[in-house]
Motif scaffolding. Structure first.
Motif, PDB file in Angstrom:
ATOM      1  N   ALA A   1      34.877  36.669  29.772  1.00 25.51           N
ATOM      2  CA  ALA A   1      36.263  37.178  29.624  1.00 25.51           C
ATOM      3  C   ALA A   1      36.501  38.451  29.905  1.00 25.51           C
ATOM      4  O   ALA A   1      37.424  38.921  30.549  1.00 25.51           O
ATOM      5  CB  ALA A   1      36.526  36.604  28.332  1.00 25.51           C
ATOM      6  N   CYS A   2      35.456  39.332  29.355  1.00 23.58           N
ATOM      7  CA  CYS A   2      35.781  40.952  29.631  1.00 23.58           C
ATOM      8  C   CYS A   2      35.627  41.194  31.114  1.00 23.58           C
ATOM      9  O   CYS A   2      36.295  41.854  31.545  1.00 23.58           O
ATOM     10  CB  CYS A   2      34.696  41.550  28.870  1.00 23.58           C
ATOM     11  SG  CYS A   2      34.859  41.541  26.917  1.00 23.58           S
ATOM     12  N   ARG A   3      34.807  40.636  31.874  1.00 24.67           N
ATOM     13  CA  ARG A   3      34.475  40.967  33.177  1.00 24.67           C
ATOM     14  C   ARG A   3      35.787  40.477  33.893  1.00 24.67           C
ATOM     15  O   ARG A   3      36.284  41.236  34.797  1.00 24.67           O
ATOM     16  CB  ARG A   3      33.539  40.206  33.830  1.00 24.67           C
ATOM     17  CG  ARG A   3      33.459  40.297  35.478  1.00 24.67           C
ATOM     18  CD  ARG A   3      32.009  39.607  36.033  1.00 24.67           C
ATOM     19  NE  ARG A   3      31.955  38.409  35.766  1.00 24.67           N
ATOM     20  CZ  ARG A   3      32.915  37.463  36.386  1.00 24.67           C
ATOM     21  NH1 ARG A   3      33.634  37.773  37.351  1.00 24.67           N
ATOM     22  NH2 ARG A   3      32.455  36.126  35.952  1.00 24.67           N
ATOM     23  N   GLU A   4      36.230  39.314  33.638  1.00 21.60           N
ATOM     24  CA  GLU A   4      37.592  38.921  34.378  1.00 21.60           C
ATOM     25  C   GLU A   4      38.949  39.914  34.118  1.00 21.60           C
ATOM     26  O   GLU A   4      39.571  40.161  34.896  1.00 21.60           O
ATOM     27  CB  GLU A   4      37.969  37.327  34.240  1.00 21.60           C
ATOM     28  CG  GLU A   4      36.848  36.524  34.757  1.00 21.60           C
ATOM     29  CD  GLU A   4      36.767  35.015  34.211  1.00 21.60           C
ATOM     30  OE1 GLU A   4      37.713  34.796  33.301  1.00 21.60           O
ATOM     31  OE2 GLU A   4      36.146  34.029  34.733  1.00 21.60           O
ATOM     32  N   PHE A   5      38.906  40.341  32.695  1.00 22.66           N
ATOM     33  CA  PHE A   5      39.879  41.292  32.311  1.00 22.66           C
ATOM     34  C   PHE A   5      40.100  42.511  33.040  1.00 22.66           C
ATOM     35  O   PHE A   5      40.983  42.793  33.642  1.00 22.66           O
ATOM     36  CB  PHE A   5      39.608  41.563  30.899  1.00 22.66           C
ATOM     37  CG  PHE A   5      40.570  42.481  30.416  1.00 22.66           C
ATOM     38  CD1 PHE A   5      42.037  42.445  29.835  1.00 22.66           C
ATOM     39  CD2 PHE A   5      39.938  43.769  30.107  1.00 22.66           C
ATOM     40  CE1 PHE A   5      42.630  43.255  29.368  1.00 22.66           C
ATOM     41  CE2 PHE A   5      40.779  44.808  29.703  1.00 22.66           C
ATOM     42  CZ  PHE A   5      42.210  44.629  29.190  1.00 22.66           C
ATOM     43  N   PHE A   6      38.726  43.074  33.200  1.00 25.77           N
ATOM     44  CA  PHE A   6      38.832  44.293  34.009  1.00 25.77           C
ATOM     45  C   PHE A   6      38.836  44.224  35.628  1.00 25.77           C
ATOM     46  O   PHE A   6      39.429  44.936  36.169  1.00 25.77           O
ATOM     47  CB  PHE A   6      37.253  45.062  33.826  1.00 25.77           C
ATOM     48  CG  PHE A   6      37.040  45.673  32.460  1.00 25.77           C
ATOM     49  CD1 PHE A   6      37.906  46.485  31.757  1.00 25.77           C
ATOM     50  CD2 PHE A   6      36.396  45.066  31.441  1.00 25.77           C
ATOM     51  CE1 PHE A   6      38.007  47.107  30.452  1.00 25.77           C
ATOM     52  CE2 PHE A   6      36.050  45.629  30.177  1.00 25.77           C
ATOM     53  CZ  PHE A   6      36.994  46.467  29.642  1.00 25.77           C
ATOM     54  N   GLU A   7      38.262  43.081  35.895  1.00 30.37           N
ATOM     55  CA  GLU A   7      38.542  42.862  37.437  1.00 30.37           C
ATOM     56  C   GLU A   7      40.074  42.677  37.828  1.00 30.37           C
ATOM     57  O   GLU A   7      40.826  43.326  38.812  1.00 30.37           O
ATOM     58  CB  GLU A   7      37.791  41.567  37.747  1.00 30.37           C
ATOM     59  CG  GLU A   7      36.353  41.679  37.865  1.00 30.37           C
ATOM     60  CD  GLU A   7      35.675  40.361  38.349  1.00 30.37           C
ATOM     61  OE1 GLU A   7      34.333  40.705  38.880  1.00 30.37           O
ATOM     62  OE2 GLU A   7      36.007  39.555  37.990  1.00 30.37           O
ATOM     63  N   ARG A   8      40.521  41.790  37.014  1.00 25.90           N
ATOM     64  CA  ARG A   8      42.015  41.362  37.108  1.00 25.90           C
ATOM     65  C   ARG A   8      42.970  42.462  36.866  1.00 25.90           C
ATOM     66  O   ARG A   8      43.913  42.814  37.786  1.00 25.90           O
ATOM     67  CB  ARG A   8      42.353  40.057  36.026  1.00 25.90           C
ATOM     68  CG  ARG A   8      43.884  39.662  36.534  1.00 25.90           C
ATOM     69  CD  ARG A   8      44.016  38.504  35.541  1.00 25.90           C
ATOM     70  NE  ARG A   8      43.865  38.790  33.997  1.00 25.90           N
ATOM     71  CZ  ARG A   8      42.990  38.341  33.096  1.00 25.90           C
ATOM     72  NH1 ARG A   8      41.745  37.790  33.576  1.00 25.90           N
ATOM     73  NH2 ARG A   8      43.105  38.557  31.849  1.00 25.90           N
TER      74      ARG A   8
END
Length: 345
Positions: free
Chosen positions: A166-173
């Motif tokens: 969830a954190c990775r997708e947050f930073f990517e997005r």
């Protein structure tokens, strides 16, 4: 057709570290790490590596506990800052202005899905060395300190997270950060991810939190010039009575040559070789490590020490400290978070 990449973040600017032992921690970073004090404000002391171009890269803040106060990225322009703030708000996240910080203009702060505080800013103060610290070469920010391990610059940091994916997708997005490497367990759960805003292989990493407690910190890393400098740093730490947790050795993930110690406030600090790997491919394909691969340990076979999975800051609250541990102790007796040795890097 691929979406145009988001390149609004320039680089990691600084990390705020909390410490319950401010004078001891300050002495460690100045005398042992070889950093230079560049200002004080409120409960904070601001420190820099000799090759950091901004006024500081480490904000050391007196606190009742340890941990990370916030981590900050500089954007590429004022317009880039506006775009990222707008994107965060459009994605439903609270963003608040932070004024009056030493060394840079208005910062905009927000929380990631795990509760860590991040900051974006653009306006910054370039370091002007006083006469005694002016270098011989004008393309260097400050004279080489020839003190302690001679930390060159802030390199990266690592946070713990309950939900790494969830954190990775947050930073990517929202920020356009690229994932260069990641770890996926047999269960499908993501146990680690390494993100970059630059051509460095990573600016920060998130790894799985062992105890289900959000918002904890794993380590901050300062770059030295070479592998030999890291070997010499081990002797410096030894002579200064600093506990060496693990290393010197080489990680498999990202191939970083590493050495980990604890500073007096209880936070983990790493020294690593500067510029070990660069990611020059604009279409880099994320490397995914399996659970079996990570159980093999580090690059040359060193097994990952158990405390690397269980020690974080701030310390675990007393109800979570099972197995006879007490409040303020980070290592939980007999507990391994990732089903085997060598998962994290």
């Amino acid at each position: 057709m691929h979406d145009e990449p988001i390149t609004d973040l320039a680089h990691l600017g600084h990390v705020e570290m909390l410490t319950p032992k401010i004078e001891e921690s300050l002495r460690f970073f100045v005398e042992v790490m070889g950093m230079t004090e560049s200002g004080r404000q409120g409960d904070s002391v601001y420190l820099r590596g000799w090759d950091d171009y901004e006024r500081y890269s480490l904000q050391l803040t007196a606190s009742h506990t340890s941990g990370m106060g916030h981590a900050a990225f500089r954007t590429r322009s004022p317009q880039a800052l506006e775009r990222r703030v707008a994107a965060l708000r459009a994605d439903g996240h609270e963003v608040w202005a932070h004024e009056g910080e030493l060394g840079h203009g208005t910062g905009y702060r927000f929380r990631d899905p795990d509760g860590h505080v991040f900051e974006l800013y653009y306006d910054t103060e370039w370091y002007q060395a006083p006469e005694a610290l002016r270098p011989a070469l004008k393309n260097q920010a400050q004279r080489f300190p020839a003190r302690g391990v001679n930390a060159r610059r802030l390199d990266h940091f690592n946070c713990l997270a309950v939900d790494v994916r969830a954190c990775r997708e947050f930073f990517e997005r929202n920020l356009g950060l690229r994932c260069t490497e990641r770890i996926e367990l047999d269960s499908g759960e993501e146990a680690g991810m390494w993100l970059t805003a630059t051509n460095k292989s990573y600016d920060f990493a998130f790894t799985k939190e062992a105890h289900g407690i959000p918002g904890r910190f794993h380590h901050v890393t300062f770059a030295l010039d070479s592998r030999e400098a890291i070997l010499q740093a081990a002797d410096v730490f030894l002579e200064n009575g600093v506990h060496i947790e693990t290393g010197p050795h080489k990680h498999a993930v990202q191939q970083t040559f590493f050495l980990y110690v604890y500073e007096p406030g209880g936070n983990r600090v790493e020294v690593a070789n500067a510029g070990a790997r660069l990611i020059l491919a604009p279409d880099w394909k994320t490397i995914t490590w399996t659970e079996t691969e990570r159980k093999k340990g580090q690059a040359w076979g060193l097994k990952t020490i158990e405390s690397f999975h269980t020690h974080g800051s701030p310390p675990l609250p007393e109800p979570e400290a099972a197995g006879g541990a007490t409040a303020g102790v980070n290592t939980v007796a007999g507990q391994d978070d990732l089903s085997g040795d060598g998962i994290a890097s």
